[in-house]
Design a protein around this motif. Structure first.
Motif, short mmCIF file in Angstrom:
data_model
loop_
_atom_site.label_atom_id
_atom_site.label_comp_id
_atom_site.label_asym_id
_atom_site.label_seq_id
_atom_site.Cartn_x
_atom_site.Cartn_y
_atom_site.Cartn_z
N ARG A 92 14.29 2.88 49.74
CA ARG A 92 15.69 2.91 50.11
C ARG A 92 16.45 3.76 49.11
N LEU A 93 17.23 4.70 49.63
CA LEU A 93 18.09 5.52 48.77
C LEU A 93 19.53 5.14 49.06
N GLU A 94 20.26 4.81 47.98
CA GLU A 94 21.62 4.33 48.15
C GLU A 94 22.56 5.26 47.43
N ARG A 95 23.37 5.98 48.17
CA ARG A 95 24.39 6.87 47.58
C ARG A 95 23.79 7.73 46.46
N LEU A 96 22.61 8.25 46.72
CA LEU A 96 21.89 8.99 45.70
C LEU A 96 22.52 10.36 45.48
N GLY A 97 22.73 10.71 44.25
CA GLY A 97 23.33 12.01 43.98
C GLY A 97 22.76 12.63 42.72
N LYS A 98 22.76 13.97 42.66
CA LYS A 98 22.29 14.67 41.46
C LYS A 98 23.13 15.91 41.28
N VAL A 99 23.66 16.01 40.09
CA VAL A 99 24.52 17.16 39.78
C VAL A 99 23.90 17.94 38.64
N PHE A 100 23.75 19.23 38.80
CA PHE A 100 23.27 20.11 37.73
C PHE A 100 24.43 20.98 37.28
N GLY A 101 25.00 20.64 36.17
CA GLY A 101 26.11 21.47 35.70
C GLY A 101 27.23 21.44 36.72
N PRO A 112 18.72 10.45 38.59
CA PRO A 112 19.91 10.62 39.44
C PRO A 112 21.19 10.53 38.61
N THR A 113 22.19 11.27 38.99
CA THR A 113 23.48 11.15 38.30
C THR A 113 24.32 10.06 38.94
N SER A 114 23.94 9.66 40.17
CA SER A 114 24.65 8.54 40.78
C SER A 114 23.73 7.92 41.81
N GLY A 115 23.98 6.67 42.12
CA GLY A 115 23.22 6.03 43.17
C GLY A 115 21.95 5.35 42.68
N ASP A 116 21.23 4.75 43.61
CA ASP A 116 20.04 3.98 43.27
C ASP A 116 18.88 4.29 44.19
N ILE A 117 17.71 3.98 43.68
CA ILE A 117 16.49 4.13 44.45
C ILE A 117 15.74 2.80 44.43
N TRP A 118 15.28 2.37 45.59
CA TRP A 118 14.51 1.15 45.69
C TRP A 118 13.16 1.45 46.27
N ILE A 119 12.12 0.99 45.61
CA ILE A 119 10.78 1.08 46.20
C ILE A 119 10.30 -0.36 46.37
N GLY A 120 10.10 -0.75 47.63
CA GLY A 120 9.77 -2.15 47.86
C GLY A 120 10.98 -2.99 47.48
N ASP A 121 10.74 -3.98 46.67
CA ASP A 121 11.85 -4.83 46.24
C ASP A 121 12.36 -4.43 44.86
N ASP A 122 11.84 -3.37 44.29
CA ASP A 122 12.20 -3.01 42.92
C ASP A 122 13.23 -1.90 42.88
N ARG A 123 14.19 -2.11 42.01
CA ARG A 123 15.18 -1.05 41.81
C ARG A 123 14.63 -0.11 40.73
N VAL A 124 14.06 0.99 41.17
CA VAL A 124 13.30 1.83 40.25
C VAL A 124 14.10 2.98 39.65
N THR A 125 15.39 2.99 39.86
CA THR A 125 16.20 4.14 39.46
C THR A 125 15.92 4.60 38.03
N ASP A 126 15.75 3.63 37.11
CA ASP A 126 15.55 4.03 35.72
C ASP A 126 14.10 3.99 35.29
N TRP A 127 13.22 3.71 36.21
CA TRP A 127 11.83 3.56 35.82
C TRP A 127 11.16 4.89 35.53
N GLU A 128 10.18 4.88 34.62
CA GLU A 128 9.37 6.05 34.36
C GLU A 128 8.49 6.35 35.59
N PRO A 129 8.17 7.62 35.80
CA PRO A 129 7.36 7.95 36.97
C PRO A 129 6.07 7.17 37.01
N GLY A 130 5.46 6.98 35.85
CA GLY A 130 4.16 6.33 35.83
C GLY A 130 4.20 4.88 36.24
#
Lengths: 288, 314, 356
Positions: free
Chosen positions: C5-14, C55-73
């Motif tokens: 689930r992607l919630e209001r996901l945003g990314k700003v570069f400069g 992300p600069t804004s918003g959240d990412i959910w994989i399954g039941d986990d809010r993984v927005t700040d998680w390391e890729p691994g």
């Protein structure tokens, strides 16, 4: 990469980098400062980090024409002629080396002339310690009457610079796509025209970098210069060495002035070619 | 470009145009130079080593042929052997230091951050300075009452006067230090380029797989840096063995023979003692000692180059 | 197994908004394709799901986990990159084994799993070779094997087929779909190729300038585009667009363009500048009935159909896709009409779809 983990990392990094930067700059700073000091300030305890009475007298002493003067029992060697000698020998030697070497690099890159091992064989020349070739060179030059001449030293510098020129220019020539040359040939251009109008403009920066690089190398060279010339031709490193052995009581001020003068041009040149140095240095092993 | 002008000029142009001629043109002067300069040089070296000639004994072509006498003398000359050993020892200490420092600095400067450009420019400075100047400069810094000892005193909290230029081991450290000071810049340069050339996506893939920074470094980045490390080692050790300028300017190869590298000793034998044949013989022995090294270095270079062109960057 | 689930996901570069606040729910097991032109934000979105970009804004959910700040691994993902990202200095075996080695799986277990996966993807015979010696298709499979071996809950793919030649691409497409069928894991696939999106997706997410333009099943996105961009993105050759004006009429609307005018009874579409869109396969050559005259200016036989370019007096030609059997020649005068139920109208200013 996210800067995860170690939150103090930037601080540690700056500390370490500053430390080495200090180590790097310290000797340079000291030499430049000393060149502006009067004799009384050269050796003090505690050492003076900034001249209390800055002066240009060391530079004046060193830059006036003539070979040497005696003053208060100290011999001050002049640097004007050595600068000229260094310029002539390094300049001409490097120039010819670049001309011949680039042509050769091009020939090898495009036609494979000389065989696949040619650049490696040439490189082994450079790997031989100069002292090994210095001994016979002296005898050879005496017989040919090339000892202590500009021509003699230029020829030697030419021979020793060629390996580096060839390797560096190889890297630059290989960057020019062959298709461009082929297209020009199909359009009717002669090989010379292709060289002039296609290859040369595209490798121009490479040529400049290579020239400056071998120029710095030759400008700094001491051993061969010392053995093959001394009086008629006297490059800056030779002069510096003479100074060192001549002055039991160290003549720091003028020596520092010589050091600064000797260093300044190459530092400036080095700055200019910094970014490009890498491509030539890579021996073709570095991915772009 | 049309061949205007005299028919002779046109024909000459066309002849030069032919690939067979064109490609050999630069080789003629270069090979000529080597043939006239370096080849006789080497032959002369061998010949001189087979005499027992000194400059004071008249012309060399009249000197008597004494065979391998010079070689025997050289191999019995403990000063020569010490100089050889010393030179290799200096290189063995200096080069790894330069590699480690250069690598460390390159890693620290890897990602961009404020001030990075300034740091890299500063770090590259020492490379450009005339080595003779470095030697002389450090000799000024390292005098007993000099700024370096002053700094040491500051750190140690008491007055430190290491006699860098007049005591055995400190002098050796000083010479090694000069080499490290100047040439860390080169290893820094090479490693910076190597790190920048590492392919990005395999590293990202590894991150997604959960590899830790250390795992990525050890299993992926380091192996991919092998050619770069090879260059750095080859370049530096080649040059370190030729060390001449620092001992001459810093310590005049003193105290005693503490910092007499083989290049300095050979110079003395040839120029101060004028024993040319002995110098020639020793040069040849040095060449043999270095030759093995040169062959290995060239082999490594070829292998890495070949591997790169074959493997490419997947 | 996990949905995303992607919630209001945003990314700003400069100063650039690469991803401008997107919301998306991907059910577990779905094969979702993010498609759009370069720069639309699809790869950035994928990288954020992977954890390679923060992300600069918003959240990412994989399954039941809010993984927005998680390391890729830590996200238990498998990812295939455009360049395949195989480790050039390792053998195929070591490449596939690497993720297991990272997790410190026992060597015997590694051996077993690598060989098992190698057989599944048909690279068992390549295990001792190095990536540089593999063909394009073989390298692809090895990259796939490397993701399969850790049995991730989500597969991410960043244009994995773009470096392959056409034939291989079609083959690998089928392979990947088959894999999805077997594993039933969630697949997030990024591509700029609309044909790939159409053939592979359960659902397509069309992106443009950092925003989602439309989400839907392939046929829905194709037949019922939400705006002019989506309509023009899908379909080869692209949809015909005619610029004109809409007028309200009693009982409906009328569209008027330079050389075209048609009534649209029963549709209240407002009035103002509009764009009419009709796909080439819905342009018919007729001899009777309401139609407009045109001259054939170009013919492109495709084999199974023929593309006919019609000059009708408008600013550009219309393209019609007709039966291969039709006998036509350049210069012929023919009449054409549209399948009325397949016409779409867009607001000329916003590009949005106009409908009752």
């Amino acid at each position: 990469m996210r800067q995860r983990g170690f939150p103090l990392f930037p601080l540690v990094r700056h500390t370490l980098l500053l430390a080495w930067a200090a180590v790097t700059l310290f000797p340079i700073y000291w030499m430049v400062m000393t060149s502006f000091k009067q004799a009384a300030e050269w050796v003090t305890w505690p050492p003076r980090w900034f001249p209390h009475e800055p002066t240009l007298v060391n530079y004046v002493k060193v830059l006036t024409p003539g070979t040497s003067t005696f003053e208060l029992g100290r011999q001050t060697l002049k640097i004007l002629k050595p600068i000229g000698d260094s310029l002539i020998v390094s300049g001409i030697g490097s120039l010819i080396a670049v001309l011949l070497g680039s042509a050769l690099a091009y020939s090898w890159a495009r036609f494979g002339t000389g065989g696949r091992s040619y650049p490696y064989n040439i490189l082994s020349i450079r790997m031989v310690p100069p002292i090994v070739i210095a001994v016979p060179f002296v005898v050879y030059f005496v017989t040919l009457r090339l000892l202590d001449t500009y021509t003699g030293l230029i020829l030697v510098y030419l021979a020793t610079s060629l390996p580096y020129v060839i390797w560096m220019m190889l890297a630059f020539v290989e960057e020019v796509p062959v298709e461009l040359e082929r297209a020009a040939r199909v359009m009717g251009a002669s090989r010379w025209k292709v060289l002039r109008s296609v290859v040369l403009p595209l490798t121009a920066s490479g040529l400049v970098v290579t020239f400056l690089f071998v120029f710095i190398l030759n400008w700094s060279e001491l051993l061969l210069a010392m053995t093959l010339t001394n009086t008629e031709v006297s490059t800056i490193p030779i002069q510096l060495n003479k100074f060192q052995s001549a002055n039991e009581g160290r003549d720091y001020g003028p020596q520092a002035a010589i050091g600064t003068i000797a260093t300044l041009p190459v530092v400036v040149l080095g700055f200019l070619i910094q970014k490009h140095l890498l491509r030539g240095f890579s021996f073709g092993l570095l991915r772009k | 470009m049309t061949a205007a002008g005299a028919p002779g000029a046109g024909r000459l142009r066309r002849w030069l145009e032919r690939e067979r001629v064109f490609k050999w043109l630069p080789f003629v002067p270069v090979q000529g130079l080597f043939a006239l300069l370096l080849l006789p040089n080497f032959l002369l070296l061998v010949y001189l080593s087979l005499l027992s000639w000194r400059i004071t004994r008249g012309a060399w072509w009249n000197a008597a042929f004494t065979g391998l006498d010079s070689f025997q003398r050289a191999l019995e000359d403990s000063r020569f052997l010490w100089a050889l050993a010393r030179t290799f020892a200096f290189a063995a200490v200096a080069v790894p230091l330069e590699l480690l420092l250069g690598f460390g600095l390159a890693m620290l400067c890897r990602r961009s951050f404020r001030g990075r450009r300034i740091y890299t420019s500063v770090f590259l400075l020492p490379m450009m300075i005339v080595p003779a100047v470095v030697g002389y400069d450090l000799s000024m810094l390292l005098i007993d009452q000099g700024p370096f000892n002053q700094l040491l005193s500051l750190f140690a909290g008491r007055t430190v006067t290491v006699r860098w230029l007049s005591e055995y081991t400190p002098a050796q450290l000083a010479v090694i230090g000069a080499d490290v000071w100047q040439w860390t810049a080169l290893t820094f340069l090479v490693f910076t380029a190597g790190l920048a050339g590492l392919p990005e996506e395999p590293i990202r893939a590894a991150r997604v797989m959960g590899a830790s920074r250390w795992q990525i470094f050890w299993h992926i980045e380091l192996p991919l840096l092998k050619p770069v490390i090879a260059i750095a080692v080859i370049l530096r050790s080649m040059e370190a063995l030729k060390m001449f300028d620092y001992p001459m300017l810093l310590t005049q190869a003193g105290p005693g023979n503490a910092t007499e590298t083989v290049a300095v000793y050979l110079w003395r034998v040839g120029w101060e003692f004028a024993r040319v044949s002995d110098a020639a013989a020793m040069s040849l022995i040095l060449l043999v000692a270095v030759a093995m090294y040169i062959l290995v270095a060239i082999r490594v270079l070829r292998r890495e180059r070949r591997r790169l062109t074959e493997e490419g960057a997947v | 197994m996990a949905g995303i689930r992607l919630e209001r996901l945003g990314k700003v570069f400069g100063a650039t908004r690469a991803v401008d606040g997107i919301d998306l729910t991907i059910p577990d097991g779905e094969f979702v394709v993010l498609v759009g032109p370069s720069g639309c934000g699809k790869t950035t979105t994928l990288n954020m799901i992977a954890g390679l970009e923060v992300p600069t804004s918003g959240d990412i959910w994989i399954g039941d986990d809010r993984v927005t700040d998680w390391e890729p691994g830590d996200r238990s993902l498998g990812m295939v990159f455009q360049s395949l990202a195989l480790f050039p200095h390792m053998t195929v075996f070591d490449n596939i084994a690497f993720p297991l080695r990272v997790k410190r799986v026992a060597p015997a277990e590694i051996e077993r799993r690598v060989r098992a996966v190698g057989d599944t993807v048909h690279v068992g015979h390549l295990l001792a070779k190095r990536p540089a010696t593999l063909s394009g298709g073989e390298a692809q499979r090895v990259a796939l094997a490397r993701t399969l071996v850790v049995e991730p809950s989500v597969f991410l793919m960043d244009e994995p087929l773009s470096s392959l030649d056409a034939k291989l691409r079609v083959e690998m497409r089928t392979e990947i779909k088959r894999l999805h069928g077997t594993l039933r894991s969630t697949f997030v696939y990024v591509t700029h190729d609309q044909a790939e999106a159409m053939t592979m997706a359960d659902r397509i997410v069309v992106m443009h300038q950092g925003r989602i333009q439309q989400v839907g099943r392939p046929l829905e996105v194709y037949g019922n585009p939400a705006n002019r961009f989506v309509a023009g993105f899908f379909g080869v050759p692209a949809m015909n667009f005619v610029e004109g004006e809409l007028h309200a009429e009693s009982g409906g609307a009328r569209f008027v363009a330079q050389a075209l005018g048609l009534s649209l009874p029963g549709q209240r579409l407002g009035s103002g500048p509009a764009v009419l869109g009709v796909r080439p396969e819905h342009v018919r050559l007729v001899s009777a009935g309401e139609s407009w005259p045109a001259a054939v200016s170009l013919i492109e036989p495709l084999g199974d159909a023929t593309l006919v370019f019609l000059d009708y007096g408008g600013p550009s030609s219309l393209v019609a896709k007709v039966d291969a059997e039709e006998k036509l020649a350049v210069g012929d005068r023919r009449s054409f009409t549209f399948r009325r139920d397949r016409i779409v109208l867009f607001d000329a200013a916003t590009g949005g779809r106009l409908s009752t």
